[in-house]
Structure formats: structure tokens, C-alpha cells
Design an enzyme around this catalytic site. Structure first.
Site, mmCIF file in Angstrom:
data_model
loop_
_atom_site.group_PDB
_atom_site.id
_atom_site.type_symbol
_atom_site.label_atom_id
_atom_site.label_comp_id
_atom_site.label_asym_id
_atom_site.label_seq_id
_atom_site.Cartn_x
_atom_site.Cartn_y
_atom_site.Cartn_z
ATOM 1 N N ALA A 68 0.864 -1.176 0.000
ATOM 2 C CA ALA A 68 0.000 0.000 0.000
ATOM 3 C C ALA A 68 0.903 1.230 0.000
ATOM 4 O O ALA A 68 2.047 1.174 0.471
ATOM 5 C CB ALA A 68 -0.898 -0.029 1.228
ATOM 6 N N GLY A 93 0.573 -4.931 0.914
ATOM 7 C CA GLY A 93 -0.581 -5.032 0.018
ATOM 8 C C GLY A 93 -0.270 -5.767 -1.283
ATOM 9 O O GLY A 93 -1.164 -6.323 -1.913
ATOM 10 N N GLU A 107 4.693 -4.813 7.504
ATOM 11 C CA GLU A 107 3.930 -3.743 8.184
ATOM 12 C C GLU A 107 4.470 -3.426 9.568
ATOM 13 O O GLU A 107 4.374 -2.282 10.021
ATOM 14 C CB GLU A 107 2.448 -4.133 8.268
ATOM 15 C CG GLU A 107 1.696 -4.049 6.941
ATOM 16 C CD GLU A 107 1.793 -5.306 6.095
ATOM 17 O OE1 GLU A 107 2.621 -6.198 6.405
ATOM 18 O OE2 GLU A 107 1.043 -5.412 5.111
ATOM 19 N N GLU A 124 -0.447 -9.366 -0.403
ATOM 20 C CA GLU A 124 -1.880 -9.630 -0.189
ATOM 21 C C GLU A 124 -2.614 -9.734 -1.527
ATOM 22 O O GLU A 124 -3.516 -10.567 -1.692
ATOM 23 C CB GLU A 124 -2.471 -8.523 0.691
ATOM 24 C CG GLU A 124 -1.930 -8.596 2.117
ATOM 25 C CD GLU A 124 -2.172 -7.336 2.938
ATOM 26 O OE1 GLU A 124 -2.042 -6.221 2.380
ATOM 27 O OE2 GLU A 124 -2.476 -7.451 4.135
HETATM 28 N N1 CAA Z 1 4.545 3.229 -0.848
HETATM 29 C C1 CAA Z 1 4.942 4.390 -1.398
HETATM 30 N N2 CAA Z 1 6.084 4.536 -2.101
HETATM 31 C C2 CAA Z 1 6.866 3.438 -2.220
HETATM 32 C C3 CAA Z 1 6.521 2.204 -1.673
HETATM 33 C C4 CAA Z 1 5.298 2.118 -0.949
HETATM 34 N N3 CAA Z 1 4.853 0.980 -0.415
HETATM 35 N N4 CAA Z 1 7.495 1.327 -1.953
HETATM 36 C C5 CAA Z 1 8.411 1.987 -2.679
HETATM 37 N N5 CAA Z 1 8.034 3.276 -2.848
HETATM 38 C C6 CAA Z 1 8.743 4.327 -3.566
HETATM 39 C C7 CAA Z 1 9.928 4.856 -2.801
HETATM 40 O O1 CAA Z 1 9.527 5.843 -1.871
HETATM 41 C C8 CAA Z 1 10.777 5.416 -3.920
HETATM 42 O O2 CAA Z 1 10.237 6.650 -4.311
HETATM 43 P P1 CAA Z 1 11.248 7.891 -4.650
HETATM 44 O O3 CAA Z 1 12.045 7.409 -5.844
HETATM 45 O O4 CAA Z 1 10.326 9.023 -4.953
HETATM 46 O O5 CAA Z 1 12.114 8.079 -3.443
HETATM 47 C C9 CAA Z 1 10.526 4.453 -5.067
HETATM 48 O O6 CAA Z 1 9.303 3.774 -4.756
HETATM 49 C C10 CAA Z 1 11.615 3.400 -5.205
HETATM 50 O O7 CAA Z 1 11.756 2.753 -3.962
HETATM 51 P P2 CAA Z 1 13.179 2.655 -3.183
HETATM 52 O O8 CAA Z 1 14.078 3.772 -3.567
HETATM 53 O O9 CAA Z 1 12.875 2.465 -1.734
HETATM 54 O O10 CAA Z 1 13.725 1.304 -3.831
HETATM 55 P P3 CAA Z 1 14.749 0.260 -3.156
HETATM 56 O O11 CAA Z 1 15.155 -0.662 -4.237
HETATM 57 O O12 CAA Z 1 15.798 0.969 -2.383
HETATM 58 O O13 CAA Z 1 13.835 -0.553 -2.098
HETATM 59 C C11 CAA Z 1 11.884 -1.709 -1.333
HETATM 60 C C12 CAA Z 1 12.759 -1.329 -2.545
HETATM 61 C C13 CAA Z 1 12.645 -2.667 -0.415
HETATM 62 C C14 CAA Z 1 10.625 -2.403 -1.883
HETATM 63 C C15 CAA Z 1 11.518 -0.421 -0.552
HETATM 64 O O14 CAA Z 1 10.979 0.530 -1.480
HETATM 65 C C16 CAA Z 1 10.468 -0.637 0.510
HETATM 66 O O15 CAA Z 1 10.769 -1.148 1.570
HETATM 67 N N6 CAA Z 1 9.205 -0.226 0.226
HETATM 68 C C17 CAA Z 1 8.150 -0.293 1.214
HETATM 69 C C18 CAA Z 1 7.628 -1.707 1.355
HETATM 70 C C19 CAA Z 1 6.555 -1.769 2.417
HETATM 71 O O16 CAA Z 1 6.761 -1.441 3.568
HETATM 72 N N7 CAA Z 1 5.355 -2.240 2.012
HETATM 73 C C20 CAA Z 1 4.239 -2.407 2.905
HETATM 74 C C21 CAA Z 1 3.401 -1.164 2.942
HETATM 75 S S1 CAA Z 1 2.172 -1.267 4.226
HETATM 76 C C22 CAA Z 1 0.901 -2.159 3.569
HETATM 77 O O17 CAA Z 1 0.962 -2.637 2.454
HETATM 78 C C23 CAA Z 1 -0.281 -2.288 4.485
HETATM 79 C C24 CAA Z 1 -1.339 -3.199 3.989
HETATM 80 O O18 CAA Z 1 -1.311 -4.389 4.212
HETATM 81 C C25 CAA Z 1 -2.488 -2.657 3.307
#
Ligand code: CAA
Length: 275
Positions: free
Chosen positions: A83, A128, A151, A131
Site C-alpha cells: 500500500a 498489500g 507492516e 496480499e
Molecule cells: N509506498 C509508497 N512509495 C513506495 C513504496 C510504498 N509501499 N514502496 C516503494 N516506494 C517508492 C519509494 O519511496 C521510492 O520513491 P522515490 O524514488 O520518490 O524516493 C521508489 O518507490 C523506489 O523505492 P526505493 O528507492 O525504496 O527502492 P529500493 O530498491 O531501495 O527498495 C523496497 C525497494 C525494499 C521495496 C523499498 O521501497 C520498501 O521497503 N518499500 C516499502 C515496502 C513496504 O513497507 N510495504 C508495505 C506497505 S504497508 C501495507 O501494504 C499495508 C497493507 O497491508 C495494506
């Protein structure tokens, strides 16, 4: 209409014209591909994408030329990285609940879609995204796939069904480990734990998905749909009631033209021509 957005059915172009984040395209023989197309943020899901996904699923559900749906993410890095954290950062508790309910409803619709749905996980499937993949009927993973429910790192719980579907798919102990550590599983581990059915080199994932979907698409559409209903409904029933349901549906399948054709073709030593 945006020419970047091919659609399954000629009739539905107007309905898809305003989509910003979903591509829907038709491969040969009833195979439809839905791509979450927001690669700059690794296809992260916000309320707008969920609304578009909901509309896309409504179209697929009523499209009589779709036999199998493939779902994947745009780009080479991610299926869906979760998400959208920027979106969630602004939400109140009540809005968070509504966001979860929106995701739950869309993923439930996906699960109950009449046609089989195959997730092609081409990179990160986190939160998400994991999921979403788990709401598909089964998962094919690229070698670079990474699955997880991170999460706990954000101070929240899963919200689109992760705590429930992961537990059902990999068992309570492993689900608890993954949910409470937030660690990622690679494709081989996902395969070993029964989360993914097969692992392919990333360059081959779509072709392999289309090939497998093509096998399903040659079968009786009605029998495939009834089978999906049996599996979906049966998993929440006790075995006695699930078996009663299967006998009923088996009987029902005898009323279909595909049963006439399938059995006749076998006895005549030819390939069936299903409707
Ligand atoms: N939401 C918003 N933006 C996200 C995102 C997310 N879930 N995942 C990645 N992005 C964005 C980053 O902010 C980044 O944007 P910018 O270029 O503007 O800075 C871009 O995508 C590229 O990401 P990274 O630079 O972080 O890429 P990376 O290769 O260094 O890392 C990753 C990749 C490990 C997937 C890392 O992006 C990450 O940890 N993302 C978050 C994953 C996460 O926590 N997901 C769970 C969300 S909570 C949820 O989903 C709740 C639910 O059940 C409904």
C-alpha cells in the site's frame, strides 16, 4: 481514449479511458493481462488504484471473451511494493479503516472472480502486494521475486487480508514468523513453502504465464468456473458439507453442453470443441 491502454473488449473502451494506473490487454484465446502500472513508486497501491482495479475486475467479470486473468506489475523491479505509504501517512484512524475495507472488498472480488486468476510476481510483493498476490488463485514467481508482510516496520498491521491469507497458505507458525519479523522470502523459499507454484527467470515469466493460462483456456470454461467455485467455497466449509457441495456441482455440470461435448469427444477419440 488513451492509446496506451488496450482493453479486453471493444465495447468497454469508454469505461477504461480515465484509468491512470491500470493496463488491461488481451492476449490470444481468452487470456487477459492486467498490469498495475505505477512503476515510479514500485506500483504501490493507493485508493485511486484500488478504485480502478475494482472497475477492471467488474469488466473482466462480465467479459465473455476472458477465460483466464493474469495480474502483474509494470517494470522489472516490483509486482507491488505494498500500500502507498505516502497515502497512508495522511490518514486518520477511521480513514485507515475505510482504506483497509476498500482493499479487502477489491481483493475479495478478485478472489471470487468467475475466471481463474494467476499472479505473475515479477519482483517485490510486499504488504498489500503480497496480499494482492495471495488473493489470486495461484502465483508464478520470477527469480527476483520477494514476498513479505513488512507492516511491523511501519508500526501497523496488515490491512488487506495478509494476516489471514498468509496463515491459511503457509500455516500459523511460519505466518507468525513472517508477520512479526517482517522479513522477506525469496522466490525459492516461497516455492518451498507452497506460496508460489513455479519459479522462472524474469525474462520468461510472462511467456510461462501465458503458456499455463493457455492450457486452462482450452478447457471447458464452465467446468473451470465451477471448479474455482468449489475450491473457493469449499475451503471455508467442513469436509462433509464441502463434499455435499461437490456432488451437487458435479450433478450440475452434467446439464452443460460442455459435458455433452467432452464425453462424446473422448468416446469418439477426438479433441473436444468447447463453447
Ligand atoms: N509506498 C509508497 N512509495 C513506495 C513504496 C510504498 N509501499 N514502496 C516503494 N516506494 C517508492 C519509494 O519511496 C521510492 O520513491 P522515490 O524514488 O520518490 O524516493 C521508489 O518507490 C523506489 O523505492 P526505493 O528507492 O525504496 O527502492 P529500493 O530498491 O531501495 O527498495 C523496497 C525497494 C525494499 C521495496 C523499498 O521501497 C520498501 O521497503 N518499500 C516499502 C515496502 C513496504 O513497507 N510495504 C508495505 C506497505 S504497508 C501495507 O501494504 C499495508 C497493507 O497491508 C495494506
Amino acid at each position: 481514449m488513451n492509446s496506451q491502454v488496450p482493453v479486453c473488449l471493444a465495447q468497454v473502451t469508454e469505461e477504461t479511458a480515465h484509468w491512470q494506473n491500470i493496463l488491461l490487454e488481451q492476449h490470444a484465446d481468452g487470456i487477459c493481462q492486467l498490469t498495475i502500472n505505477r512503476p515510479k513508486v514500485l506500483n504501490a497501491l493507493n485508493a485511486e488504484i484500488l478504485a480502478e482495479l475494482d472497475q477492471a475486475l467488474n469488466l473482466v467479470a462480465k467479459a465473455n471473451d476472458v477465460r483466464v486473468l493474469l495480474i502483474t506489475g509494470a517494470g522489472e523491479k516490483a509486482f507491488v511494493a505494498g500500500a502507498d505509504i505516502a497515502h497512508m501517512k495522511q490518514l486518520t484512524a477511521l480513514e485507515g479503516k475505510y482504506f483497509a475495507e476498500q482493499g479487502m472488498a477489491v481483493f475479495r472480488k478478485l478472489e471470487n472472480l468467475p475466471v481463474p486468476v494467476i499472479a505473475l510476481v515479477n519482483g517485490y510483493a510486499l504488504g498489500g502486494g503480497c496480499e494482492l498476490a495471495m488473493s489470486c488463485d495461484f502465483i508464478l514467481a520470477a527469480e527476483n521475486a520477494r514476498f513479505g508482510q513488512p507492516e511491523v516496520n511501519l508500526g501497523v498491521t496488515p490491512g488487506f487480508g495478509g494476516s489471514q491469507r498468509l496463515t491459511r497458505l503457509v500455516g500459523r507458525g511460519m505466518a507468525m514468523e513472517l508477520l512479526t519479523t517482517g522479513r522477506m522470502m525469496n522466490a525459492d523459499e516461497a516455492l518451498q513453502r507452497g506460496l508460489a507454484n513455479h519459479v522462472y527467470p524474469q525474462a520468461d515469466l510472462l511467456d510461462e504465464g501465458v503458456k499455463l493460462a493457455g492450457q486452462i483456456a482450452t478447457k471447458s470454461r464452465t467446468a473451470v468456473q465451477l471448479t474455482k467455485q468449489l475450491v473457493q467455497r469449499g475451503q471455508d466449509l467442513d469436509l462433509d458439507n464441502a463434499c455435499v457441495m461437490e456432488s451437487d456441482v458435479f450433478g450440475l455440470s452434467f446439464s452443460t453442453p460442455d459435458r455433452e461435448e467432452g464425453m462424446a469427444a473422448f468416446l469418439e477419440g477426438r479433441k473436444p470443441e468447447f463453447s
